[in-house]
Design a protein around this motif. Structure first.
Motif, mmCIF file in Angstrom:
data_model
loop_
_atom_site.group_PDB
_atom_site.id
_atom_site.type_symbol
_atom_site.label_atom_id
_atom_site.label_comp_id
_atom_site.label_asym_id
_atom_site.label_seq_id
_atom_site.Cartn_x
_atom_site.Cartn_y
_atom_site.Cartn_z
ATOM 1 N N MET A 1 -13.103 -25.740 4.178
ATOM 2 C CA MET A 1 -14.043 -26.318 5.143
ATOM 3 C C MET A 1 -15.478 -26.199 4.661
ATOM 4 S SD MET A 1 -14.758 -25.242 9.035
ATOM 5 C CE MET A 1 -15.752 -23.859 8.569
ATOM 6 N N LYS A 2 -15.753 -25.095 3.973
ATOM 7 C CA LYS A 2 -17.127 -24.877 3.559
ATOM 8 C C LYS A 2 -17.360 -25.323 2.119
ATOM 9 C CE LYS A 2 -19.082 -23.694 7.115
ATOM 10 N NZ LYS A 2 -20.246 -24.415 7.588
ATOM 11 N N ARG A 5 -20.838 -26.686 1.172
ATOM 12 C CA ARG A 5 -22.066 -25.917 1.337
ATOM 13 C C ARG A 5 -22.917 -26.020 0.077
ATOM 14 N NH1 ARG A 5 -23.447 -24.647 6.439
ATOM 15 N NH2 ARG A 5 -24.822 -23.132 5.482
ATOM 16 N N ILE A 6 -24.189 -25.979 0.287
ATOM 17 C CA ILE A 6 -25.126 -26.242 -0.784
ATOM 18 C C ILE A 6 -25.941 -24.989 -1.090
ATOM 19 C CG2 ILE A 6 -25.374 -28.733 -0.848
ATOM 20 C CD1 ILE A 6 -25.893 -26.977 2.083
ATOM 21 N N ARG A 133 -15.053 -42.660 26.922
ATOM 22 C CA ARG A 133 -14.728 -41.325 26.417
ATOM 23 C C ARG A 133 -15.996 -40.456 26.368
ATOM 24 N NH1 ARG A 133 -10.356 -39.436 23.453
ATOM 25 N NH2 ARG A 133 -9.353 -41.462 23.546
ATOM 26 N N GLN A 137 -16.908 -36.989 28.625
ATOM 27 C CA GLN A 137 -17.147 -35.690 27.995
ATOM 28 C C GLN A 137 -18.437 -35.027 28.469
ATOM 29 O OE1 GLN A 137 -17.038 -37.101 24.033
ATOM 30 N NE2 GLN A 137 -14.848 -36.769 23.776
ATOM 31 N N VAL A 139 -21.389 -33.125 30.500
ATOM 32 C CA VAL A 139 -21.365 -31.929 31.343
ATOM 33 C C VAL A 139 -22.600 -31.940 32.240
ATOM 34 C CG1 VAL A 139 -20.118 -30.616 29.576
ATOM 35 C CG2 VAL A 139 -22.613 -30.428 29.743
ATOM 36 N N PHE A 147 -23.153 -21.879 30.743
ATOM 37 C CA PHE A 147 -22.794 -21.710 29.329
ATOM 38 C C PHE A 147 -23.879 -20.916 28.597
ATOM 39 C CE2 PHE A 147 -23.486 -23.453 25.026
ATOM 40 C CZ PHE A 147 -22.267 -23.168 24.429
ATOM 41 N N VAL B 110 -15.019 -38.046 17.330
ATOM 42 C CA VAL B 110 -13.985 -37.142 16.816
ATOM 43 C C VAL B 110 -13.042 -36.808 17.964
ATOM 44 C CG1 VAL B 110 -13.529 -34.867 15.811
ATOM 45 C CG2 VAL B 110 -15.553 -36.154 15.097
ATOM 46 N N ARG B 111 -11.743 -36.906 17.694
ATOM 47 C CA ARG B 111 -10.752 -36.598 18.731
ATOM 48 C C ARG B 111 -10.535 -35.090 18.802
ATOM 49 N NH1 ARG B 111 -11.969 -41.022 19.909
ATOM 50 N NH2 ARG B 111 -10.624 -42.848 20.157
ATOM 51 N N ASP B 113 -11.562 -32.560 21.915
ATOM 52 C CA ASP B 113 -12.236 -32.377 23.202
ATOM 53 C C ASP B 113 -13.046 -31.087 23.265
ATOM 54 O OD1 ASP B 113 -11.207 -34.757 23.991
ATOM 55 O OD2 ASP B 113 -9.630 -33.932 25.279
ATOM 56 N N GLN B 116 -16.314 -31.677 21.399
ATOM 57 C CA GLN B 116 -17.215 -32.553 22.133
ATOM 58 C C GLN B 116 -17.819 -31.830 23.344
ATOM 59 O OE1 GLN B 116 -18.093 -35.235 20.773
ATOM 60 N NE2 GLN B 116 -16.422 -36.062 19.546
ATOM 61 N N ARG B 117 -16.998 -31.020 23.993
ATOM 62 C CA ARG B 117 -17.491 -30.283 25.164
ATOM 63 C C ARG B 117 -18.530 -29.250 24.731
ATOM 64 N NH1 ARG B 117 -16.625 -29.209 30.372
ATOM 65 N NH2 ARG B 117 -17.078 -27.085 31.066
ATOM 66 N N TYR B 118 -18.235 -28.566 23.637
ATOM 67 C CA TYR B 118 -19.158 -27.556 23.119
ATOM 68 C C TYR B 118 -20.519 -28.181 22.801
ATOM 69 C CZ TYR B 118 -21.197 -24.180 19.855
ATOM 70 O OH TYR B 118 -22.050 -23.308 19.227
ATOM 71 N N ARG B 165 -20.562 -30.226 9.768
ATOM 72 C CA ARG B 165 -19.943 -29.320 8.788
ATOM 73 C C ARG B 165 -20.977 -28.477 8.044
ATOM 74 N NH1 ARG B 165 -14.573 -30.624 7.796
ATOM 75 N NH2 ARG B 165 -14.052 -32.841 7.831
ATOM 76 N N LEU B 166 -22.211 -28.954 7.970
ATOM 77 C CA LEU B 166 -23.267 -28.198 7.282
ATOM 78 C C LEU B 166 -23.776 -27.033 8.128
ATOM 79 C CD1 LEU B 166 -25.589 -30.961 5.746
ATOM 80 C CD2 LEU B 166 -23.778 -29.676 4.606
ATOM 81 N N LEU B 167 -23.460 -27.070 9.418
ATOM 82 C CA LEU B 167 -24.043 -26.086 10.329
ATOM 83 C C LEU B 167 -23.259 -24.783 10.301
ATOM 84 C CD1 LEU B 167 -24.610 -28.468 13.376
ATOM 85 C CD2 LEU B 167 -26.167 -27.997 11.477
ATOM 86 N N ASP B 168 -23.988 -23.697 10.536
ATOM 87 C CA ASP B 168 -23.375 -22.380 10.439
ATOM 88 C C ASP B 168 -23.469 -21.567 11.728
ATOM 89 O OD1 ASP B 168 -21.848 -21.473 8.420
ATOM 90 O OD2 ASP B 168 -23.458 -20.485 7.309
ATOM 91 N N GLU B 170 -24.963 -21.662 16.217
ATOM 92 C CA GLU B 170 -25.367 -22.485 17.362
ATOM 93 C C GLU B 170 -26.861 -22.829 17.327
ATOM 94 O OE1 GLU B 170 -23.178 -21.522 20.999
ATOM 95 O OE2 GLU B 170 -25.045 -21.781 22.109
ATOM 96 N N LEU B 308 -26.139 -16.966 17.524
ATOM 97 C CA LEU B 308 -24.785 -17.126 18.064
ATOM 98 C C LEU B 308 -23.788 -17.721 17.050
ATOM 99 C CD1 LEU B 308 -25.644 -18.354 21.692
ATOM 100 C CD2 LEU B 308 -25.168 -16.030 20.899
ATOM 101 N N ARG B 311 -19.983 -17.670 18.434
ATOM 102 C CA ARG B 311 -19.577 -18.655 19.428
ATOM 103 C C ARG B 311 -19.532 -20.063 18.838
ATOM 104 N NH1 ARG B 311 -22.404 -19.323 25.364
ATOM 105 N NH2 ARG B 311 -24.047 -20.486 24.294
ATOM 106 N N ARG B 314 -16.149 -24.187 15.150
ATOM 107 C CA ARG B 314 -15.929 -24.654 13.768
ATOM 108 C C ARG B 314 -14.888 -25.761 13.748
ATOM 109 N NH1 ARG B 314 -19.374 -21.291 10.505
ATOM 110 N NH2 ARG B 314 -19.907 -19.564 11.878
ATOM 111 N N ILE B 315 -15.208 -26.835 13.062
ATOM 112 C CA ILE B 315 -14.277 -27.953 12.935
ATOM 113 C C ILE B 315 -13.143 -27.568 11.997
ATOM 114 C CG2 ILE B 315 -13.992 -30.341 12.156
ATOM 115 C CD1 ILE B 315 -16.745 -30.953 12.898
#
Ligand SMILES: [Zn+2]
Lengths: 176, 316
Positions: A1-2, A5-6, A133, A137, A139, A147, B110-111, B113, B116-118, B165-168, B170, B308, B311, B314-315
């Motif tokens: 997954m990572k 990373r750069i 959709r 989604q 909130v 949250f 992206v499928r 949920d 997407q909610r996060y 994907r680049l994010l680490d 929150e 954070l 929390r 991660r995809i």
């Protein structure tokens, strides 16, 4: 997954393992090096825009760097981490060449992944199903507040940042 | 110039009070022809929008006091937003809805949920600090490896899976969303629409009297979601960085999330196709870092916030 990373992220990961690792960086604006990650600390030296540094570690809004024979802490936004120099169009090509050369696995990771293009966006037709959709989604503000408090987040008072002053583009040595 | 605007302002006011007393379409056609003529003569056309506000208050008041009759062939308000002052909230929502729906026609969500909610929870929390509560904020992660993020008027914000994907942590997500939220609060895209499509919108409205309002909005924004590929000017992007960083910090996050993501993007190979659209629509990350650095200086030295990382969703 990572695997994408750069350098900058790799820096953080590598530092956890070994402090001997360093990444190249370029100074984006004239700034000072401090003995500690704080503007209240002793000034260890100065660096000029365009200077090359070795980035040793990161802490909050600070980077520990070596410039010439001086090592100290500099503001995160005063340095671009990576091999791209001052950046901007054109110069960035050097980054790609340098990075792929030093890390052949990157070529494999990136190959075949293409981005969005103008044509796809231009010819796009309204998609009501995806919009439904998206709406579903959503909130509420109350959900977002709960949250936030679950994560220990509290709203803080932070003043707005000033916009650029007209005609005053280059940074001075004493502007921090 | 001023005199001509006054004429049009009066014509519009008159048209909205006395239905069909003027052939509005004809007036507009003349106006458009003049604009086109002027554009041919000089490469640097004057900005009518800058002259308009002088007459704006009187016109909007009149329009409010005397709503245009329902049977009027051309809705004067449709033209009003292009000619005088700001878009209404309703206009903004319709424009944003159309752009977002078109973008989702090019790339789907992206499928996932939970993902997407996060992102909606983080996004809404950051947006609560923006001072804009008159729009309904909606956030979505787009199913593409392209590295980018988009905002549309009316509170629509998207990040691509490639950028996500680049994010680490929150705080980094909050910084990216803060930048997009700032585009909405500053109405950057609406300002572009007002400048670049003024003439087109007038021409469209004058020549397609029977068209539905969705079509009018579509014509205003151009083809599909191409406005997303057009980009904003550099100053708008630098401003969104400054404001986005502050929004994230006000939400209690570490303010260094956005700068860290910019550092990550600056380190990507320049030839990476996943960033070609991003670099077409945004200044180079190194330039964004430098500009943000000028604004921040020591101003965030005493701001503490949370990252954070645990929390952070991660995809797979
Ligand atoms: Zn932007």
């Amino acid at each position: 997954m990572k695997r994408f990373r750069i350098p900058f992220a790799a820096l953080a990961a590598c530092l956890a393992v070994s402090t001997a690792w360093a990444a190249p960086g370029t100074v984006l604006r004239n700034d000072k090096l401090y003995a500690q990650p704080s503007a209240a600390a002793t000034v260890a030296g100065s660096v000029a825009k365009g200077a090359n540094v070795e980035v040793l570690s990161k802490q909050g809004g600070w980077l520990r760097v070596t410039a010439g024979r001086t090592t100290g802490w500099i503001r995160l936004l005063s340095v671009r981490v990576g091999a791209g120099g001052l950046g901007g169009a054109g110069i960035g090509d050097v980054v790609g060449a340098a990075t792929t050369k030093s890390d052949p696995s990157r070529v494999v990771a990136v190959a075949g992944l293409r981005g969005l293009n103008d044509e796809e966006l231009k010819t796009a037709k309204f998609n009501p199903e995806e919009m439904a959709r998206l709406e579903a989604q959503g909130v509420s503000g109350a959900q977002a507040r709960s949250f936030a408090s679950q994560g220990g987040l509290a709203a803080a008072s932070v003043p707005a940042l000033p916009g650029p002053e007209p005609k005053q583009s280059s940074s001075s040595w004493g502007n921090n | 110039m001023k005199a001509r605007w006054l004429v049009i302002a009066l014509a519009l006011t008159a048209a909205s009070t006395q239905a069909n007393a003027f052939d509005l379409g004809k007036i507009l056609e003349e106006r458009i022809n003049k604009e086109l003529d002027k554009k041919d003569k000089s490469k640097q056309p004057q900005q009518p929008a800058q002259t308009a506000p002088a007459q704006q208050p009187a016109t909007t008041q009149n329009a409010a006091a005397n709503p245009p009759p329902a049977k009027q062939k051309i809705d004067a308000r449709q033209l009003g937003f292009a000619l005088f002052g700001d878009y209404s909230l309703e206009d903004e929502n319709r424009i944003g809805h159309q752009i977002a729906g078109n973008l989702l026609g090019a790339v789907s969500l992206v499928r996932d949920d939970a993902l997407q909610r996060y992102v909606n929870l983080v996004g809404n929390w950051v947006a609560l600090q923006s001072g804009r509560s008159d729009v309904t904020w909606r956030f979505g992660v787009l199913d593409t490896e392209d590295i980018n993020a988009f905002a549309a008027p009316g509170g629509y914000v998207f990040v691509t899976k490639g950028l996500y994907r680049l994010l680490d942590n929150e705080a980094e997500l909050a910084g990216v969303l803060g930048h997009e939220i700032a585009h909405v609060t500053q109405k950057h895209h609406l300002k572009v629409l007002k400048q670049s499509t003024l003439i087109g919108a007038l021409g469209q409205a004058a020549s397609n009297k029977a068209q539905g309002s969705d079509q009018i909005v579509q014509n205003l924004i151009g083809n599909g979601a191409e406005i997303m590929a057009r980009g904003l000017d550099k100053e708008a992007e630098f401003e969104a960085d400054r404001i986005g960083m502050v929004f994230a910090a006000r939400a209690g996050y570490d303010p260094w999330g956005l700068p860290t993501v910019l550092q990550d993007m600056a380190g990507l190979p320049a030839k990476d196709e996943r960033t070609s659209l991003l670099y077409k629509t945004h200044p180079h990350p190194a330039d964004r870092l430098a500009a943000l650095g000028e604004a921040v200086g020591g101003r965030m030295d005493n701001v503490r916030g949370k990252d954070l990382p645990d929390r952070f969703y991660r995809i797979k």
